[in-house]
Motif scaffolding. Structure first.
Motif, PDB file in Angstrom:
ATOM      1  N   ALA A  19      48.923  29.059  46.634  1.00 30.56           N
ATOM      2  CA  ALA A  19      48.162  28.590  47.790  1.00 30.56           C
ATOM      3  C   ALA A  19      46.850  29.364  47.843  1.00 30.56           C
ATOM      4  O   ALA A  19      46.794  30.542  47.474  1.00 30.56           O
ATOM      5  CB  ALA A  19      48.956  28.821  49.077  1.00 30.56           C
ATOM      6  N   VAL A  20      45.805  28.697  48.315  1.00 27.82           N
ATOM      7  CA  VAL A  20      44.484  29.323  48.457  1.00 27.82           C
ATOM      8  C   VAL A  20      44.118  29.323  49.932  1.00 27.82           C
ATOM      9  O   VAL A  20      44.141  28.282  50.584  1.00 27.82           O
ATOM     10  CB  VAL A  20      43.412  28.562  47.636  1.00 27.82           C
ATOM     11  N   ARG A  21      43.802  30.521  50.448  1.00 30.24           N
ATOM     12  CA  ARG A  21      43.355  30.664  51.834  1.00 30.24           C
ATOM     13  C   ARG A  21      41.835  30.548  51.892  1.00 30.24           C
ATOM     14  O   ARG A  21      41.130  30.877  50.940  1.00 30.24           O
ATOM     15  CB  ARG A  21      43.736  32.043  52.389  1.00 30.24           C
ATOM     16  N   LYS A  22      41.337  30.127  53.030  1.00 35.27           N
ATOM     17  CA  LYS A  22      39.892  30.055  53.243  1.00 35.27           C
ATOM     18  C   LYS A  22      39.313  31.469  53.187  1.00 35.27           C
ATOM     19  O   LYS A  22      39.764  32.358  53.913  1.00 35.27           O
ATOM     20  CB  LYS A  22      39.599  29.422  54.608  1.00 35.27           C
ATOM     21  N   PRO A  23      38.316  31.688  52.320  1.00 32.85           N
ATOM     22  CA  PRO A  23      37.724  33.025  52.244  1.00 32.85           C
ATOM     23  C   PRO A  23      37.009  33.387  53.533  1.00 32.85           C
ATOM     24  O   PRO A  23      36.366  32.546  54.146  1.00 32.85           O
ATOM     25  CB  PRO A  23      36.700  32.905  51.099  1.00 32.85           C
ATOM     26  N   ASP A  24      37.151  34.637  53.931  1.00 31.81           N
ATOM     27  CA  ASP A  24      36.362  35.134  55.051  1.00 31.81           C
ATOM     28  C   ASP A  24      35.265  36.030  54.490  1.00 31.81           C
ATOM     29  O   ASP A  24      35.158  36.221  53.276  1.00 31.81           O
ATOM     30  CB  ASP A  24      37.238  35.859  56.082  1.00 31.81           C
ATOM     31  N   THR A  25      34.461  36.585  55.353  1.00 28.55           N
ATOM     32  CA  THR A  25      33.342  37.406  54.905  1.00 28.55           C
ATOM     33  C   THR A  25      33.817  38.595  54.083  1.00 28.55           C
ATOM     34  O   THR A  25      33.204  38.946  53.070  1.00 28.55           O
ATOM     35  CB  THR A  25      32.514  37.887  56.122  1.00 28.55           C
ATOM     36  N   GLY A  26      34.913  39.191  54.474  1.00 27.85           N
ATOM     37  CA  GLY A  26      35.448  40.338  53.736  1.00 27.85           C
ATOM     38  C   GLY A  26      35.836  39.978  52.315  1.00 27.85           C
ATOM     39  O   GLY A  26      35.607  40.740  51.379  1.00 27.85           O
ATOM     40  N   ALA A  27      36.418  38.799  52.138  1.00 27.66           N
ATOM     41  CA  ALA A  27      36.817  38.363  50.801  1.00 27.66           C
ATOM     42  C   ALA A  27      35.612  38.104  49.914  1.00 27.66           C
ATOM     43  O   ALA A  27      35.693  38.204  48.687  1.00 27.66           O
ATOM     44  CB  ALA A  27      37.675  37.101  50.894  1.00 27.66           C
ATOM     45  N   MET A  28      34.486  37.783  50.533  1.00 25.74           N
ATOM     46  CA  MET A  28      33.270  37.466  49.779  1.00 25.74           C
ATOM     47  C   MET A  28      32.426  38.698  49.444  1.00 25.74           C
ATOM     48  O   MET A  28      31.458  38.590  48.697  1.00 25.74           O
ATOM     49  CB  MET A  28      32.415  36.477  50.579  1.00 25.74           C
ATOM     50  N   GLU A  53      47.929  33.178  47.484  1.00 26.99           N
ATOM     51  CA  GLU A  53      49.282  33.547  47.926  1.00 26.99           C
ATOM     52  C   GLU A  53      50.275  32.867  47.010  1.00 26.99           C
ATOM     53  O   GLU A  53      50.286  31.630  46.975  1.00 26.99           O
ATOM     54  CB  GLU A  53      49.499  33.138  49.377  1.00 26.99           C
ATOM     55  N   PRO A  54      51.057  33.570  46.236  1.00 29.26           N
ATOM     56  CA  PRO A  54      51.031  35.019  46.124  1.00 29.26           C
ATOM     57  C   PRO A  54      49.709  35.502  45.542  1.00 29.26           C
ATOM     58  O   PRO A  54      49.040  34.766  44.807  1.00 29.26           O
ATOM     59  CB  PRO A  54      52.192  35.329  45.175  1.00 29.26           C
ATOM     60  N   ALA A  55      49.345  36.731  45.876  1.00 29.59           N
ATOM     61  CA  ALA A  55      48.074  37.287  45.407  1.00 29.59           C
ATOM     62  C   ALA A  55      48.115  37.449  43.890  1.00 29.59           C
ATOM     63  O   ALA A  55      48.961  38.170  43.365  1.00 29.59           O
ATOM     64  CB  ALA A  55      47.803  38.625  46.084  1.00 29.59           C
ATOM     65  N   LEU A  56      47.226  36.734  43.213  1.00 29.10           N
ATOM     66  CA  LEU A  56      47.152  36.850  41.769  1.00 29.10           C
ATOM     67  C   LEU A  56      46.364  38.097  41.399  1.00 29.10           C
ATOM     68  O   LEU A  56      45.432  38.487  42.093  1.00 29.10           O
ATOM     69  CB  LEU A  56      46.471  35.622  41.167  1.00 29.10           C
ATOM     70  N   MET A  57      46.730  38.697  40.281  1.00 29.34           N
ATOM     71  CA  MET A  57      46.000  39.847  39.770  1.00 29.34           C
ATOM     72  C   MET A  57      44.823  39.335  38.942  1.00 29.34           C
ATOM     73  O   MET A  57      44.894  38.232  38.379  1.00 29.34           O
ATOM     74  CB  MET A  57      46.936  40.694  38.915  1.00 29.34           C
TER      75      MET A  57
END
Length: 94
Positions: A19-28, A53-57
């Motif tokens: 799953a992909v979450r909407k990026p926020d400013t912190g993720a960018m 999700e799950p967080a990929l490396m």
């Protein structure tokens, strides 16, 4: 949720869907918006671990099959589209 063509094997765990979450400013942070919108591979290797999700490396993102990378990257870019752009995109697909 994206079903991967080639599942990721992490020890005993098999990751077949991401799953992909909407990026926020912190993720960018540390990324150029233009590079993300152009689906620059290096940018996606940095961004996808922050929004999946799950967080990929990063190494797992680097090892993705190209169609899987494209699918996940397209999901990310889709979060940046305006309502009008989405309507236009849907109209061209019909």
């Amino acid at each position: 949720m994206t079903r991967l063509i080639q599942p990721i094997h992490r020890g005993e765990t098999v990751i077949a869907e991401v799953a992909v979450r909407k990026p926020d400013t912190g993720a960018m942070r540390g990324l150029k918006l233009t590079d993300v919108l152009q689906m620059d591979v290096n940018s996606m290797v940095r961004l996808l671990p922050r929004v999946t999700e799950p967080a990929l490396m990063p190494s797992e993102v680097e090892a993705l099959e190209l169609p899987d990378l494209l699918a996940l990257s397209s999901e990310v870019v889709g979060f940046f589209m305006t309502a009008e752009q989405i309507r236009q995109e849907r109209a061209t697909l019909q």
